[in-house]
Design a protein around this motif. Structure first.
Motif: not given
Length: 208
Positions: A186, A96, A47, A93
């Motif tokens: 994700i 993620i 990621i 966020e």
């Protein structure tokens, strides 16, 4: 807290005053559980930081891995720190950090938390969702093979497993990243570049 319907469905937010990690403890672990933890390390590489992949692929064996483990721990903790500080309540966020976990948690629950460890289930989740997102032309071609290669190196599962799709879909709909008729998945643009994609619950079976 885990509930009968799935993992991490109840909780509250308290930030730590400090984090203590003893890398020497890792040397006492059975190989399976050392590699189980590496699934989360691989997740951070997926990621946010491709260099983690290069590091892990360069090691000859677990001894060399453990010789470099402090650097790996620091890198992963630093990524998590930045993400959590930017989204304390897990509304944006921070999601993620759950790459591979939507399907991974469903796999754990499906097998009653006995067949696969958390890291093994997440490994399956990362490989499978990336395989599907490549097929949907969302992820750079070859990303799935790269993930498979590193999972294979560290003895983590990556092959698709046979499960009742309806049961899996039911569990996924209860995932903490779901909201109404949508769920936040994700996905990867490529290794090191993860992003959040809002998907209709009706479309979710295209990704598993």
């Amino acid at each position: 807290m885990d509930l009968p319907w799935g993992k991490n469905l109840v909780g509250s937010f308290y930030q730590p005053k400090a984090v203590f990690i003893d890398p020497e403890l890792l040397k006492t672990l059975d190989k399976r559980f050392l590699h189980d933890g590496l699934a989360e390390v691989i997740k951070y590489g997926c990621i946010r930081d491709e260099s983690i992949f290069r590091e892990l692929m360069s090691y000859e064996d677990d001894e060399e891995l453990l010789d470099n483990i402090e650097k790996i721990i620091y890198t992963c903790c630093n990524i998590k720190k930045k993400v959590v500080e930017s989204d304390e309540k897990d509304l944006g966020e921070r999601m993620i950090l759950n790459f591979g976990h939507t399907l991974g948690h469903a796999v754990e629950e499906y097998f009653n938390y006995s067949k696969y460890t958390h890291g093994e289930a997440v490994a399956i989740g990362m490989a499978e969702i990336t395989r599907r997102s490549e097929e949907l032309n969302i992820t750079k071609i070859g990303t799935h093979n790269f993930i498979e290669k590193i999972l294979m190196k560290y003895g983590l599962p990556y092959k698709r497993i046979e499960m009742d799709k309806e049961k899996i879909l039911h569990t996924i709909k209860l995932d903490k990243k779901s909201s109404g008729e949508n769920i936040n998945l994700i996905l990867l643009n490529k290794i090191g570049e993860g992003f959040i994609k809002k998907v209709s619950i009706r479309e979710i079976e295209n990704y598993i």
